[in-house]
Write a protein that holds these residues in place. Sequence first.
Motif, mmCIF file in Angstrom:
data_model
loop_
_atom_site.group_PDB
_atom_site.id
_atom_site.type_symbol
_atom_site.label_atom_id
_atom_site.label_comp_id
_atom_site.label_asym_id
_atom_site.label_seq_id
_atom_site.Cartn_x
_atom_site.Cartn_y
_atom_site.Cartn_z
ATOM 1 N N MET A 117 0.806 -1.219 0.000
ATOM 2 C CA MET A 117 0.000 0.000 0.000
ATOM 3 C C MET A 117 0.838 1.269 0.000
ATOM 4 O O MET A 117 0.287 2.377 0.047
ATOM 5 N N ALA A 118 2.170 1.124 -0.049
ATOM 6 C CA ALA A 118 3.042 2.295 -0.109
ATOM 7 C C ALA A 118 3.523 2.565 -1.527
ATOM 8 O O ALA A 118 4.406 3.397 -1.731
ATOM 9 N N GLY A 119 2.942 1.893 -2.521
ATOM 10 C CA GLY A 119 3.342 2.083 -3.901
ATOM 11 C C GLY A 119 2.901 3.420 -4.468
ATOM 12 O O GLY A 119 2.090 4.147 -3.867
ATOM 13 N N THR A 120 3.413 3.729 -5.633
ATOM 14 C CA THR A 120 3.182 5.044 -6.249
ATOM 15 C C THR A 120 1.700 5.338 -6.447
ATOM 16 O O THR A 120 1.219 6.438 -6.130
ATOM 17 N N LYS A 121 0.942 4.386 -6.983
ATOM 18 C CA LYS A 121 -0.483 4.634 -7.272
ATOM 19 C C LYS A 121 -1.282 4.787 -5.977
ATOM 20 O O LYS A 121 -2.131 5.678 -5.868
ATOM 21 N N ALA A 122 -0.998 3.937 -4.993
ATOM 22 C CA ALA A 122 -1.710 4.029 -3.722
ATOM 23 C C ALA A 122 -1.422 5.358 -3.024
ATOM 24 O O ALA A 122 -2.318 5.975 -2.430
ATOM 25 N N GLU A 123 -0.169 5.809 -3.100
ATOM 26 C CA GLU A 123 0.191 7.090 -2.496
ATOM 27 C C GLU A 123 -0.459 8.252 -3.247
ATOM 28 O O GLU A 123 -0.918 9.224 -2.640
ATOM 29 N N ALA A 124 -0.520 8.155 -4.568
ATOM 30 C CA ALA A 124 -1.149 9.216 -5.350
ATOM 31 C C ALA A 124 -2.622 9.352 -5.000
ATOM 32 O O ALA A 124 -3.154 10.475 -4.926
ATOM 33 N N ARG A 170 -9.074 16.438 -1.834
ATOM 34 C CA ARG A 170 -10.488 16.584 -2.179
ATOM 35 C C ARG A 170 -11.431 16.266 -1.030
ATOM 36 O O ARG A 170 -12.645 16.322 -1.189
ATOM 37 N N GLY A 171 -10.872 15.902 0.118
ATOM 38 C CA GLY A 171 -11.714 15.575 1.258
ATOM 39 C C GLY A 171 -12.506 14.298 1.063
ATOM 40 O O GLY A 171 -13.645 14.177 1.545
ATOM 41 N N ARG A 172 -11.904 13.322 0.382
ATOM 42 C CA ARG A 172 -12.564 12.047 0.090
ATOM 43 C C ARG A 172 -12.108 10.967 1.061
ATOM 44 O O ARG A 172 -10.963 10.950 1.525
ATOM 45 N N ALA A 173 -13.008 10.044 1.358
ATOM 46 C CA ALA A 173 -12.677 8.916 2.230
ATOM 47 C C ALA A 173 -11.863 7.885 1.444
ATOM 48 O O ALA A 173 -12.173 7.585 0.286
ATOM 49 N N TYR A 174 -10.853 7.319 2.101
ATOM 50 C CA TYR A 174 -9.940 6.404 1.415
ATOM 51 C C TYR A 174 -9.365 5.407 2.411
ATOM 52 O O TYR A 174 -8.963 5.773 3.520
ATOM 53 N N VAL A 175 -9.338 4.144 2.007
ATOM 54 C CA VAL A 175 -8.726 3.078 2.811
ATOM 55 C C VAL A 175 -7.804 2.265 1.917
ATOM 56 O O VAL A 175 -8.176 1.903 0.796
ATOM 57 N N ARG A 176 -6.616 1.992 2.405
ATOM 58 C CA ARG A 176 -5.697 1.080 1.703
ATOM 59 C C ARG A 176 -5.155 0.084 2.722
ATOM 60 O O ARG A 176 -5.146 0.343 3.929
ATOM 61 N N PHE A 177 -4.703 -1.052 2.245
ATOM 62 C CA PHE A 177 -4.252 -2.100 3.162
ATOM 63 C C PHE A 177 -3.262 -3.010 2.455
ATOM 64 O O PHE A 177 -3.126 -2.978 1.231
ATOM 65 N N ASP A 178 -2.590 -3.838 3.251
ATOM 66 C CA ASP A 178 -1.694 -4.863 2.720
ATOM 67 C C ASP A 178 -2.292 -6.234 2.988
ATOM 68 O O ASP A 178 -2.713 -6.526 4.116
ATOM 69 N N ALA A 207 -18.781 1.818 -7.791
ATOM 70 C CA ALA A 207 -18.030 1.715 -9.046
ATOM 71 C C ALA A 207 -16.752 0.946 -8.802
ATOM 72 O O ALA A 207 -16.311 0.766 -7.660
ATOM 73 N N LEU A 208 -16.139 0.497 -9.901
ATOM 74 C CA LEU A 208 -14.827 -0.130 -9.871
ATOM 75 C C LEU A 208 -13.909 0.607 -10.836
ATOM 76 O O LEU A 208 -14.322 0.961 -11.942
ATOM 77 N N VAL A 209 -12.658 0.820 -10.400
ATOM 78 C CA VAL A 209 -11.606 1.324 -11.271
ATOM 79 C C VAL A 209 -10.503 0.276 -11.256
ATOM 80 O O VAL A 209 -9.929 -0.006 -10.194
ATOM 81 N N LEU A 210 -10.241 -0.331 -12.404
ATOM 82 C CA LEU A 210 -9.309 -1.452 -12.477
ATOM 83 C C LEU A 210 -8.107 -1.079 -13.348
ATOM 84 O O LEU A 210 -8.277 -0.549 -14.451
ATOM 85 N N ASP A 232 -0.035 8.505 -16.503
ATOM 86 C CA ASP A 232 -0.883 7.381 -16.118
ATOM 87 C C ASP A 232 -1.635 7.690 -14.821
ATOM 88 O O ASP A 232 -2.822 7.388 -14.691
ATOM 89 N N LEU A 233 -0.935 8.292 -13.874
ATOM 90 C CA LEU A 233 -1.573 8.668 -12.612
ATOM 91 C C LEU A 233 -2.677 9.695 -12.856
ATOM 92 O O LEU A 233 -3.734 9.656 -12.209
ATOM 93 N N ALA A 234 -2.446 10.609 -13.786
ATOM 94 C CA ALA A 234 -3.467 11.611 -14.108
ATOM 95 C C ALA A 234 -4.730 10.932 -14.639
ATOM 96 O O ALA A 234 -5.846 11.333 -14.293
ATOM 97 N N ARG A 235 -4.566 9.905 -15.471
ATOM 98 C CA ARG A 235 -5.721 9.171 -15.987
ATOM 99 C C ARG A 235 -6.458 8.453 -14.852
ATOM 100 O O ARG A 235 -7.683 8.415 -14.814
ATOM 101 N N LEU A 236 -5.695 7.860 -13.946
ATOM 102 C CA LEU A 236 -6.297 7.162 -12.809
ATOM 103 C C LEU A 236 -7.104 8.121 -11.940
ATOM 104 O O LEU A 236 -8.264 7.835 -11.588
ATOM 105 N N LEU A 237 -6.535 9.259 -11.617
ATOM 106 C CA LEU A 237 -7.234 10.208 -10.749
ATOM 107 C C LEU A 237 -8.433 10.830 -11.457
ATOM 108 O O LEU A 237 -9.459 11.114 -10.829
ATOM 109 N N ALA A 238 -8.344 11.013 -12.768
ATOM 110 C CA ALA A 238 -9.494 11.511 -13.528
ATOM 111 C C ALA A 238 -10.639 10.500 -13.498
ATOM 112 O O ALA A 238 -11.815 10.876 -13.394
#
Length: 249
Positions: free
Chosen positions: A38-45, A53-61, A121-124, A235-241
């Motif tokens: 969960m410390a990878g680039t995408k998870a950190e982004a 944005r004040g959004r709720a977020y959970v990540r885990f290993d 929703a799902l983002v894969l 790529d991160l910009a596409r993910l966050l969009a």
Amino acid sequence: MSEEMGFLARPDGERVAWRRVAGEGPTVVWLGGFRSDMAGTKAEAIADWAQARGRAYVRFDYFGHGESSGDFAHGTITRWREDALAVIDDLTEGPLVLVGSSMGGWISCLAAVVRPDRIKALVLIAPAPDFTETLMAPEIDAAGRESLARDGVWLRRSDYGEPYPITTKLLEDGTRWSILPGPVPITAPVRILQGGADPDVPWRHALQLAQALNSDDLVFSLIKDGDHRLSRPQDLARLLAALDEVCLD
């Protein structure tokens, strides 16, 4: 806004490490890939995105990954699916947006099938359903098959570090959770980001998942020069969009 950290106790005494950002809207849940954390680039982004944005977020290993306890070599799809469901059930409330990378795409689908009322929703990202049987097993050479038959384990070469153990138990367990060729009973909106130059998950494999999902609101984005990680700034910009789009209330 600070990020809360903790461990979720599992029935067998193992502990799943997690981090959580409080916020509004659907909770975004990060489900990482095979041998990632969960410390990878995408998870950190996504953590930065959530806080901005004040959004709720959970990540885990998962078990045997990152900061969680357990021996990776003893992990299975069954166990990692159970970890994901425990995080969803114990650490979140209300609607969810599951963000699954590689193996996490498979785990996201498995979780969404049994928690359909929770899924907004799902983002894969480079989703790898059935990878143990479809992508990994065919590459095992004669020496690897001999090692599995003799020792129950094969050391698979990695482009990202030292060889790592693949067990007979993992390969056999993976077949229990096969979802292809479908249909996959997920009707929530789905966004798929897939690299055209991905050496680990061929884009046609991800497209097969897109065709198997029952969702009518599905967008498959092929990033022609993208690799497996899809962690470049563009790529991160596409993910966050994609997250901005599916998290709209």
